[in-house]
Design a protein around this motif. Structure first.
Motif, PDB file in Angstrom:
ATOM      1  N   HIS A 164       0.425  -1.495  -0.041  1.00  0.00           N
ATOM      2  CA  HIS A 164       0.375  -0.081   0.274  1.00  0.00           C
ATOM      3  C   HIS A 164       0.669   1.142   0.021  1.00  0.00           C
ATOM      4  CE1 HIS A 164      -3.574  -2.858   1.864  1.00  0.00           C
ATOM      5  NE2 HIS A 164      -1.946  -3.111   2.323  1.00  0.00           N
ATOM      6  N   SER A 165       0.536   2.162  -0.826  1.00  0.00           N
ATOM      7  CA  SER A 165       1.571   3.602  -0.728  1.00  0.00           C
ATOM      8  C   SER A 165       1.080   3.838   0.087  1.00  0.00           C
ATOM      9  CB  SER A 165       1.268   4.032  -2.235  1.00  0.00           C
ATOM     10  OG  SER A 165       2.047   5.467  -2.762  1.00  0.00           O
ATOM     11  N   TYR A 273       6.090   2.752   1.456  1.00  0.00           N
ATOM     12  CA  TYR A 273       5.099   1.687   1.445  1.00  0.00           C
ATOM     13  C   TYR A 273       4.612   0.471   3.374  1.00  0.00           C
ATOM     14  CZ  TYR A 273       5.744   2.156  -3.988  1.00  0.00           C
ATOM     15  OH  TYR A 273       6.225   2.471  -4.997  1.00  0.00           O
ATOM     16  N   GLN A 287      -5.465  -0.657   9.487  1.00  0.00           N
ATOM     17  CA  GLN A 287      -6.512   0.303   8.872  1.00  0.00           C
ATOM     18  C   GLN A 287      -6.481   2.033   9.171  1.00  0.00           C
ATOM     19  OE1 GLN A 287      -9.597  -1.289   9.801  1.00  0.00           O
ATOM     20  NE2 GLN A 287     -10.341  -2.392   7.561  1.00  0.00           N
ATOM     21  N   LEU A 290      -3.275   3.238   6.642  1.00  0.00           N
ATOM     22  CA  LEU A 290      -3.885   3.537   5.434  1.00  0.00           C
ATOM     23  C   LEU A 290      -4.219   4.552   5.182  1.00  0.00           C
ATOM     24  CD1 LEU A 290      -3.552  -0.576   4.400  1.00  0.00           C
ATOM     25  CD2 LEU A 290      -1.956   1.629   4.302  1.00  0.00           C
ATOM     26  N   ARG A 291      -5.416   5.466   6.254  1.00  0.00           N
ATOM     27  CA  ARG A 291      -6.383   5.784   5.754  1.00  0.00           C
ATOM     28  C   ARG A 291      -5.771   7.170   5.468  1.00  0.00           C
ATOM     29  NH1 ARG A 291      -9.891   5.138  11.249  1.00  0.00           N
ATOM     30  NH2 ARG A 291     -10.123   2.783   9.975  1.00  0.00           N
ATOM     31  N   ALA A 293      -3.713   8.005   3.463  1.00  0.00           N
ATOM     32  CA  ALA A 293      -3.071   8.250   2.274  1.00  0.00           C
ATOM     33  C   ALA A 293      -4.218   7.686   1.055  1.00  0.00           C
ATOM     34  CB  ALA A 293      -2.170   6.878   2.276  1.00  0.00           C
ATOM     35  N   ALA A 294      -5.058   7.221   1.279  1.00  0.00           N
ATOM     36  CA  ALA A 294      -6.490   6.811   0.605  1.00  0.00           C
ATOM     37  C   ALA A 294      -6.828   8.049   0.505  1.00  0.00           C
ATOM     38  CB  ALA A 294      -7.100   5.757   1.339  1.00  0.00           C
ATOM     39  N   ALA A 295      -7.187   9.094   1.545  1.00  0.00           N
ATOM     40  CA  ALA A 295      -8.060   9.772   1.489  1.00  0.00           C
ATOM     41  C   ALA A 295      -7.305  11.145   0.167  1.00  0.00           C
ATOM     42  CB  ALA A 295      -7.464  11.247   3.147  1.00  0.00           C
ATOM     43  N   SER A 297      -5.103  10.127  -2.430  1.00  0.00           N
ATOM     44  CA  SER A 297      -4.807   9.447  -3.249  1.00  0.00           C
ATOM     45  C   SER A 297      -6.507   9.474  -3.865  1.00  0.00           C
ATOM     46  CB  SER A 297      -5.190   8.282  -3.671  1.00  0.00           C
ATOM     47  OG  SER A 297      -5.323   7.483  -2.360  1.00  0.00           O
TER      48      SER A 297
END
Length: 297
Positions: A164-165, A273, A287, A290-291, A293-295, A297
């Motif tokens: 996961h980036s 990563y 989780q 990662l949140r 970074a997901a926001a 992208s």
């Protein structure tokens, strides 16, 4: 598991030893003197040695009794603390997160990447750094919950992991006040006039730095190649040479090591990563990491 003595007998002996006489111990325990005396004799019989001897109007410890008393002190101090610790653990269960950190990943960046979970109440963070292959093996065996690294996991169908980036950071050159004064004006050509520290080829970013130097027509005086990013920073802060680091931590570097940003390496970036396993339910703290970074992208 068998035991050579009764812990209740040990407790009576402990009280007698602290009080210094059978009568005072009996008062403390609210028991008959004969009963307390019989319990202590039973302990001596079980252990096979005398623990107490007459001393004036009271009792004194024998050499064996002194050892028994020291052990009893530890046992009953732990016993007294047990209810409070168990209750605290039951009321506030720890949120455990085991993180593998790949060698070469800058420690300041590790702190930044973990920031989304560092404020979790009762967090128990376990960090282990090492070679990527060893960390991935521990991840697959569920000894680790996540691995942080500067490159994705190698393609391997047997590993069954996901990369996961977590984003990127531009790289810049930093130096102590002495070298900043020399190199800031006329950067990057001024790098010819200052000593340079580089990460070893073990670092993913080293190849990018070499290409950047070549493109700029620079052949600086390299005074050190250092694998560990924290050590690279330490030597740079003492004035051994200027060094590359992420621009996202410029303020922290200034506060911590009194080094200043000299200039940016255009086009040179460090990638981050988080590698996790193919679990049906991902660890909630992973989780949470990662949140952000997901926001973005």
């Amino acid at each position: 598991m068998s035991q050579a003595f009764n812990h209740r007998h040990l407790y009576y002996f402990w009280v007698v030893a602290k009080e210094g006489s059978m009568s005072r111990a009996a008062e403390t325990l609210d028991m008959a003197v004969q009963t307390v005396s019989a319990q202590v004799r039973e302990l001596e019989r079980d252990l096979g040695c005398q623990l107490l001897r007459p001393a004036g109007r009271g009792l004194a410890l024998t050499e064996a009794g002194t050892i028994a008393m020291q052990q009893a002190e530890q046992i009953f101090q732990l016993s007294q603390a047990l209810p409070e610790q168990v209750l605290a653990a039951a009321q506030a269960p720890a949120a455990r997160l085991a993180v593998g950190i790949a060698d070469g990943l800058p420690k300041l960046e590790v702190q930044r990447l973990l920031q989304p979970v560092l404020g979790v109440p009762h967090l128990r963070l376990v960090c282990d750094d090492g070679e990527m292959a060893d960390l991935l093996a521990d991840l697959v065996l569920h000894k680790l919950d996540v691995v942080l690294t500067d490159h994705p996991a190698p393609p391997n169908a047997q590993l069954r992991v996901h990369s996961h980036s977590l984003g990127t950071s531009d790289i810049g050159w930093y130096g102590s006040e002495k070298w900043w004064a020399v190199a800031h004006e006329g950067f990057p050509q001024s790098m010819r006039d200052v000593p340079v520290l580089l990460p070893t080829s073990h670092s993913v970013v080293r190849g990018q730095l070499d290409r950047w130097l070549h493109q700029k027509g620079l052949r600086p005086k390299v005074v050190g190649e250092i694998e560990d990013s924290a050590l690279l920073e330490t030597f740079g802060s003492t004035g051994l040479g200027i060094f590359p680091a992420a621009m996202t931590v410029a303020d922290e570097l200034l506060k911590r090591s009194q080094v200043r940003l000299i200039g940016a390496c255009e086009g040179v970036q460090e990638h981050y990563y988080a590698i996790s396993t193919e679990r049906k339910v991902m660890h909630p703290l992973v989780q949470q990491m990662l949140r952000p970074a997901a926001a973005r992208s």
